[in-house]
Design a protein around this motif. Sequence first.
Motif, short mmCIF file in Angstrom:
data_model
loop_
_atom_site.label_atom_id
_atom_site.label_comp_id
_atom_site.label_asym_id
_atom_site.label_seq_id
_atom_site.Cartn_x
_atom_site.Cartn_y
_atom_site.Cartn_z
N HIS A 33 4.03 7.09 2.94
CA HIS A 33 4.03 5.88 3.76
C HIS A 33 3.87 4.68 2.85
CE1 HIS A 33 1.93 2.80 6.36
NE2 HIS A 33 3.07 2.99 7.00
N VAL A 34 4.86 3.80 2.89
CA VAL A 34 4.80 2.58 2.10
C VAL A 34 4.63 1.42 3.08
CG1 VAL A 34 6.02 1.04 0.52
CG2 VAL A 34 6.28 3.53 0.31
N LEU A 35 3.57 0.67 2.90
CA LEU A 35 3.30 -0.48 3.78
C LEU A 35 3.49 -1.76 2.98
CD1 LEU A 35 2.20 -1.63 6.49
CD2 LEU A 35 -0.09 -1.54 5.46
N VAL A 36 4.44 -2.57 3.42
CA VAL A 36 4.69 -3.86 2.77
C VAL A 36 4.22 -4.95 3.71
CG1 VAL A 36 6.44 -5.40 1.80
CG2 VAL A 36 6.70 -2.92 1.57
N GLU A 37 3.20 -5.69 3.28
CA GLU A 37 2.67 -6.79 4.09
C GLU A 37 3.22 -8.10 3.53
OE1 GLU A 37 -1.65 -6.20 5.28
OE2 GLU A 37 -1.51 -4.72 3.66
N SER A 85 0.85 -1.19 0.00
CA SER A 85 0.00 0.00 0.00
C SER A 85 0.89 1.24 0.00
CB SER A 85 -0.90 0.03 1.25
OG SER A 85 -1.69 -1.14 1.32
N MET A 86 0.43 2.26 -0.69
CA MET A 86 1.15 3.54 -0.66
C MET A 86 0.17 4.63 -0.25
SD MET A 86 3.65 3.04 -3.98
CE MET A 86 4.78 4.33 -3.47
N ASN A 87 0.52 5.32 0.82
CA ASN A 87 -0.35 6.35 1.41
C ASN A 87 -1.79 5.84 1.55
OD1 ASN A 87 1.75 8.05 1.83
ND2 ASN A 87 1.15 9.59 0.32
N GLY A 88 -1.88 4.61 2.05
CA GLY A 88 -3.19 4.07 2.41
C GLY A 88 -3.94 3.40 1.28
N VAL A 89 -3.38 3.39 0.09
CA VAL A 89 -4.06 2.76 -1.06
C VAL A 89 -3.36 1.45 -1.38
CG1 VAL A 89 -4.68 3.01 -3.49
CG2 VAL A 89 -4.67 5.03 -1.97
N LYS A 90 -4.10 0.34 -1.29
CA LYS A 90 -3.49 -0.98 -1.55
C LYS A 90 -3.39 -1.19 -3.06
CE LYS A 90 -3.99 -4.40 1.34
NZ LYS A 90 -4.36 -5.62 2.09
#
Lengths: 385, 385
Positions: free
Chosen positions: B353-357, B324-329
């Motif tokens: 914000h980069v979220l890697v799950e 996800s990047m800035n809350g967008v998956k």
Amino acid sequence: MSVTAAAGFRAAGVVAGLKPSGKPDVALVVNDGPLSAAAAVFTSNRCKANPVLWSERTIADGRLTAVVLNSGGANCYNGPEGFQTTHASAELVAELTGGQAFDVAVCSTGLIGQPLDRPILEAGIRAAHAELSPDGGSAAATAIMTTDTVAKESTASGEGWVVGGMAKGAGMLAPALATMLVVITTDAVADAATLDAALRAATKSTFDRLDTDGCMSTNDTVALLASGASGVTPPAEELTAAVAAVCADLARQLWHDAEGAHHDIAIEVVGAASEDDAVEVARSVARSNLFKAAVFGNDPNWGRVLAAVGTTRAAFEPEKIDISMNGVKVCVAGGTQFGRPSTDVDLSGRDVHVLVELNAGPATATILTSDLTHDYVHENSAYST
Amino acid sequence: MSVTAAAGFRAAGVVAGLKPSGKPDVALVVNDGPLSAAAAVFTSNRCKANPVLWSERTIADGRLTAVVLNSGGANCYNGPEGFQTTHASAELVAELTGGQAFDVAVCSTGLIGQPLDRPILEAGIRAAHAELSPDGGSAAATAIMTTDTVAKESTASGEGWVVGGMAKGAGMLAPALATMLVVITTDAVADAATLDAALRAATKSTFDRLDTDGCMSTNDTVALLASGASGVTPPAEELTAAVAAVCADLARQLWHDAEGAHHDIAIEVVGAASEDDAVEVARSVARSNLFKAAVFGNDPNWGRVLAAVGTTRAAFEPEKIDISMNGVKVCVAGGTQFGRPSTDVDLSGRDVHVLVELNAGPATATILTSDLTHDYVHENSAYST
């Protein structure tokens, strides 16, 4: 001539319409035999593009009768359709050439995360098949270009046999293969095991030593196909040397055409305890953004070289390291003694040679890299995509 | 207030003349006790600057009565005089403060490979000593700036005791300490072992998670000094928490002031099999020049994130990774399923914000980094030096 320099191969490159620019974007290389022995190496990135996932399977039996390549789309991370598109393109090539889909390698390059238009690709494959020619090597080499500014081709000859190759790649060049697609052909007689050994030996000291920006691609593929059309079976070491020569030449062409580069930088490490140490040290320097930005500014900032060396686990004593830039020894004994002044170093030309003497053993290695420039940032930011 | 927020400390920052700009360039922090317990951590670069070589020895006995710092020169790789200059500056501080040279830590920052002018430095130390004040913290924080655009200070309080700190650093920020100098003081009562444990715990989750350009400095030093002037002995965990709070705040200030950055990027990895895996994955993304250039161009190029993840040895299956990047998956199941369109991602602001799950376990880590910009290239090429 590249991939059609060797007897037994035909190739073509056509405009399919995958690229908005309208430039050639589909290439086909066909091995007319009599042999269809082959080998291939791929990116070591664990997140692989669909064509790599496909081609890794097809090469397992050491046979390839054709390679189909497209630019204008990497066919990578683009949903459930992507692998099916790769599969369909191999099936189409097999149907057109009278072969088996499992003997067709597929290579794609371009943006990742985008759908690859299957009807356009398939129309391009049909068009390429219609144009297959023993003189089609250059057209194929042109059709696989992305941000490349020139097509890359190379040939090497043995006694009665030939090796020829083409390559694309300009950015994301890093170890364990650069972002590149390479097809090499030979009319020598050789089995798959011989080709595999030759190809792995050649790539280890050429493409694997190219590291322009530390980034590793998802699509890298280097394939080697033998038609045996010359009827000559060269000694394995001669074939390996010819393949290595072609790989080295193509690697240098990739290096000189790296995205946004203003300087071609060779980092040579000597006096290492092992070749792995030499590679680790040279690669660490090649990946230092601070060093690479300094070279862009024609600044012989050897302190940034030494700082990069210091981050490795290689065997060395800091106070024994000497560093020269373009022939001027600017750092003696790890900076504990005075070297020649940095102002003696001329970085105004395109070529930069950095020599790191570890004085810890006999091993050496050279990594080829590029400077970090405004053009690199520009080409890789959204402004260019 | 920073380093003089805690009772028992005086500080000063003066213009010595080491910087051509005429800005403040020598700082002195003195611990008036009654305790002189201290701890410090240093760069893990094996090629270390002279002040690091000196200070590593001085901290061995867990005592410091003063820290002298200069900007305008790293005193690193600059010939046989360099270490002597560091030694001489510690001797001078000891003479002026009535202490021992071996209880004086020395920190330097600026260009490496350049001589550090000893007479100018010594005159600056004398001037700084003359200006020592319990209100001198901000002046000291200003005098250690190099390419920093703002001075970095922070404080945290316990019941009857205080922790305060200052930091400098704007480039070459990488693990195993950024290019930075940090001095933290406390009036809590604590022994050297407690301070050492607190400092190592705090830096591991703060400064060591800051990686703006992958380059590791030769001069990094983080020192923690306790005066005991409050008379309060806090529980070790409270002291550690306060030190960690100051380190985290200073790390964020360093992040926001990174050289040439247009975006402050937090790479958060969740679902990792281990914390080490999470750090390795996050750091790999943070070091991808292609990804960082894309962010500069406001391009949510998640394919470059996935490509960087794929280069690690962390435990994961590619087809289980979400991004996800800035809350967008934007990436679901490693790109094998369609995520939301990249055009939904807004990167126009400063924060990314980069979220890697990874979906491979319970561990998490976040690395703070910056985008790769024209300003970064400019500041680090010779045009700026």
